[in-house]
Design a protein around this motif. Structure first.
Motif, PDB file in Angstrom:
ATOM      1  N   LEU A  36      15.938  -1.874   0.791  1.00 23.26           N
ATOM      2  CA  LEU A  36      15.551  -2.616  -0.421  1.00 23.26           C
ATOM      3  C   LEU A  36      15.026  -1.632  -1.449  1.00 23.26           C
ATOM      4  O   LEU A  36      14.308  -0.700  -1.110  1.00 23.26           O
ATOM      5  CB  LEU A  36      14.436  -3.613  -0.125  1.00 23.26           C
ATOM      6  N   GLY A  37      15.357  -1.895  -2.694  1.00 26.16           N
ATOM      7  CA  GLY A  37      14.785  -1.102  -3.770  1.00 26.16           C
ATOM      8  C   GLY A  37      15.655   0.067  -4.156  1.00 26.16           C
ATOM      9  O   GLY A  37      16.777   0.181  -3.687  1.00 26.16           O
ATOM     10  N   PRO A  38      15.088   0.884  -5.032  1.00 28.47           N
ATOM     11  CA  PRO A  38      13.752   0.709  -5.606  1.00 28.47           C
ATOM     12  C   PRO A  38      13.706  -0.454  -6.598  1.00 28.47           C
ATOM     13  O   PRO A  38      14.662  -0.701  -7.327  1.00 28.47           O
ATOM     14  CB  PRO A  38      13.480   2.038  -6.305  1.00 28.47           C
ATOM     15  N   MET A  39      12.591  -1.148  -6.558  1.00 29.50           N
ATOM     16  CA  MET A  39      12.335  -2.257  -7.483  1.00 29.50           C
ATOM     17  C   MET A  39      10.835  -2.440  -7.622  1.00 29.50           C
ATOM     18  O   MET A  39      10.080  -1.989  -6.765  1.00 29.50           O
ATOM     19  CB  MET A  39      13.011  -3.538  -7.020  1.00 29.50           C
ATOM     20  N   PRO A  40      10.400  -3.094  -8.706  1.00 25.88           N
ATOM     21  CA  PRO A  40       8.955  -3.275  -8.912  1.00 25.88           C
ATOM     22  C   PRO A  40       8.301  -4.032  -7.748  1.00 25.88           C
ATOM     23  O   PRO A  40       8.841  -5.012  -7.244  1.00 25.88           O
ATOM     24  CB  PRO A  40       8.871  -4.084 -10.203  1.00 25.88           C
ATOM     25  N   ARG A  41       7.151  -3.538  -7.336  1.00 26.45           N
ATOM     26  CA  ARG A  41       6.421  -4.111  -6.199  1.00 26.45           C
ATOM     27  C   ARG A  41       6.137  -5.606  -6.403  1.00 26.45           C
ATOM     28  O   ARG A  41       6.141  -6.379  -5.444  1.00 26.45           O
ATOM     29  CB  ARG A  41       5.106  -3.347  -6.006  1.00 26.45           C
ATOM     30  N   GLY A  83       9.704 -11.899  -3.464  1.00 24.75           N
ATOM     31  CA  GLY A  83      10.923 -12.134  -2.695  1.00 24.75           C
ATOM     32  C   GLY A  83      10.807 -11.779  -1.230  1.00 24.75           C
ATOM     33  O   GLY A  83      11.057 -12.614  -0.360  1.00 24.75           O
ATOM     34  N   PHE A  84      10.446 -10.555  -0.934  1.00 22.72           N
ATOM     35  CA  PHE A  84      10.430 -10.063   0.437  1.00 22.72           C
ATOM     36  C   PHE A  84       9.265 -10.621   1.249  1.00 22.72           C
ATOM     37  O   PHE A  84       9.384 -10.813   2.454  1.00 22.72           O
ATOM     38  CB  PHE A  84      10.390  -8.533   0.441  1.00 22.72           C
ATOM     39  N   THR A 144       0.794  -1.226   0.000  1.00 22.15           N
ATOM     40  CA  THR A 144       0.000   0.000   0.000  1.00 22.15           C
ATOM     41  C   THR A 144       0.828   1.278   0.000  1.00 22.15           C
ATOM     42  O   THR A 144       0.260   2.359  -0.144  1.00 22.15           O
ATOM     43  CB  THR A 144      -0.964   0.043   1.206  1.00 22.15           C
ATOM     44  N   LYS A 145       2.131   1.180   0.171  1.00 20.49           N
ATOM     45  CA  LYS A 145       2.983   2.373   0.205  1.00 20.49           C
ATOM     46  C   LYS A 145       4.076   2.253  -0.852  1.00 20.49           C
ATOM     47  O   LYS A 145       4.575   1.166  -1.107  1.00 20.49           O
ATOM     48  CB  LYS A 145       3.641   2.527   1.581  1.00 20.49           C
ATOM     49  N   ASP A 146       4.467   3.375  -1.428  1.00 25.47           N
ATOM     50  CA  ASP A 146       5.574   3.373  -2.392  1.00 25.47           C
ATOM     51  C   ASP A 146       6.914   3.336  -1.678  1.00 25.47           C
ATOM     52  O   ASP A 146       7.886   2.779  -2.186  1.00 25.47           O
ATOM     53  CB  ASP A 146       5.509   4.594  -3.303  1.00 25.47           C
ATOM     54  N   VAL A 147       6.963   3.944  -0.498  1.00 24.73           N
ATOM     55  CA  VAL A 147       8.152   3.904   0.348  1.00 24.73           C
ATOM     56  C   VAL A 147       7.698   3.450   1.725  1.00 24.73           C
ATOM     57  O   VAL A 147       6.854   4.090   2.358  1.00 24.73           O
ATOM     58  CB  VAL A 147       8.840   5.292   0.446  1.00 24.73           C
ATOM     59  N   TYR A 148       8.237   2.327   2.158  1.00 23.87           N
ATOM     60  CA  TYR A 148       7.882   1.753   3.458  1.00 23.87           C
ATOM     61  C   TYR A 148       9.045   2.036   4.398  1.00 23.87           C
ATOM     62  O   TYR A 148      10.139   1.514   4.213  1.00 23.87           O
ATOM     63  CB  TYR A 148       7.635   0.264   3.290  1.00 23.87           C
ATOM     64  N   ASP A 149       8.813   2.875   5.395  1.00 26.03           N
ATOM     65  CA  ASP A 149       9.855   3.264   6.345  1.00 26.03           C
ATOM     66  C   ASP A 149       9.642   2.499   7.645  1.00 26.03           C
ATOM     67  O   ASP A 149       8.735   2.792   8.415  1.00 26.03           O
ATOM     68  CB  ASP A 149       9.820   4.770   6.589  1.00 26.03           C
ATOM     69  N   GLU A 186      -1.349  -3.008 -12.246  1.00 29.17           N
ATOM     70  CA  GLU A 186      -0.507  -1.829 -12.508  1.00 29.17           C
ATOM     71  C   GLU A 186       0.397  -1.524 -11.316  1.00 29.17           C
ATOM     72  O   GLU A 186       1.565  -1.183 -11.480  1.00 29.17           O
ATOM     73  CB  GLU A 186      -1.371  -0.603 -12.836  1.00 29.17           C
ATOM     74  N   LYS A 187      -0.160  -1.654 -10.090  1.00 30.71           N
ATOM     75  CA  LYS A 187       0.637  -1.376  -8.890  1.00 30.71           C
ATOM     76  C   LYS A 187       1.775  -2.375  -8.729  1.00 30.71           C
ATOM     77  O   LYS A 187       2.799  -2.063  -8.120  1.00 30.71           O
ATOM     78  CB  LYS A 187      -0.249  -1.370  -7.651  1.00 30.71           C
ATOM     79  N   LEU A 188       1.610  -3.580  -9.270  1.00 30.15           N
ATOM     80  CA  LEU A 188       2.690  -4.576  -9.214  1.00 30.15           C
ATOM     81  C   LEU A 188       3.919  -4.110 -10.001  1.00 30.15           C
ATOM     82  O   LEU A 188       5.043  -4.510  -9.707  1.00 30.15           O
ATOM     83  CB  LEU A 188       2.223  -5.928  -9.757  1.00 30.15           C
TER      84      LEU A 188
END
Length: 167
Positions: A118-123, A129-130, A59-64, A102-104
């Motif tokens: 990790l990343g950036p890489m496609p969700r 993997g993660f 649900t997030k583009d950047v997970y902190d 699309e979000k994938l």
């Protein structure tokens, strides 16, 4: 189409993870195979925790991780770990329901404060993997812990050695 497969795999594997966590006996939660290994209780709790990470990953583009806090409970209480697992599965299921094909394809990043982990890489790649493969890896470890302590291992993809009657 990929999303349908991921969702189907998620549901199937949740049941397998549940069976495995339910096989962990309270008496062996302190077992650890080496000084640098987690205890069985810590490993079981980690597996339950990974399901929580579905939310930040899907649900997030950047997970902190530095801003995300999860109360995990006592690693010496398998019932608390099972409750954590069930709660996190519901959160993961809800996060999966928001996902689109699309979000994938969109890039995703995991950070701890300013440090990129990790990343950036496609969700979609991160999801496999993660999330998915990460759980499978640790379930394999937990199976070894169960066998090392003389406990029965439930069949996840068919009967186990113990269930085959060849002992």
């Amino acid at each position: 189409m990929i999303l349908q497969y991921l969702t189907g795999e998620f549901e199937h594997e949740v049941n397998n993870t549940r069976k495995l966590l339910q096989a962990v006996p309270e008496k062996d939660l302190g077992y650890k195979p080496s000084a640098v290994s987690w205890t069985m209780g810590e490993l079981a709790q980690h597996i339950a925790t990974i399901y929580y990470w579905y939310v930040g990953t899907l649900t997030k583009d950047v997970y902190d991780l530095a801003t995300d806090h999860l109360e995990r409970g006592d690693t010496n209480d398998i019932q608390a770990t099972l409750a954590l697992f069930e709660n996190n599965v519901e959160k993961a299921r809800a996060a999966l329901a928001t996902l689109t094909e699309e979000k994938l394809l969109e890039n995703w990043t995991m950070k701890a404060g300013e440090k990129v982990l990790l990343g950036p890489m496609p969700r979609g790649i991160v999801s496999r993997g993660f999330l998915f493969n990460h759980i499978y890896h640790h379930r394999g470890e937990l199976i070894v812990y169960l066998r090392a302590t003389g406990n029965k291992v439930p069949g996840l993809y068919g009967p186990t050695y113990e269930q085959s009657g060849k002992m």
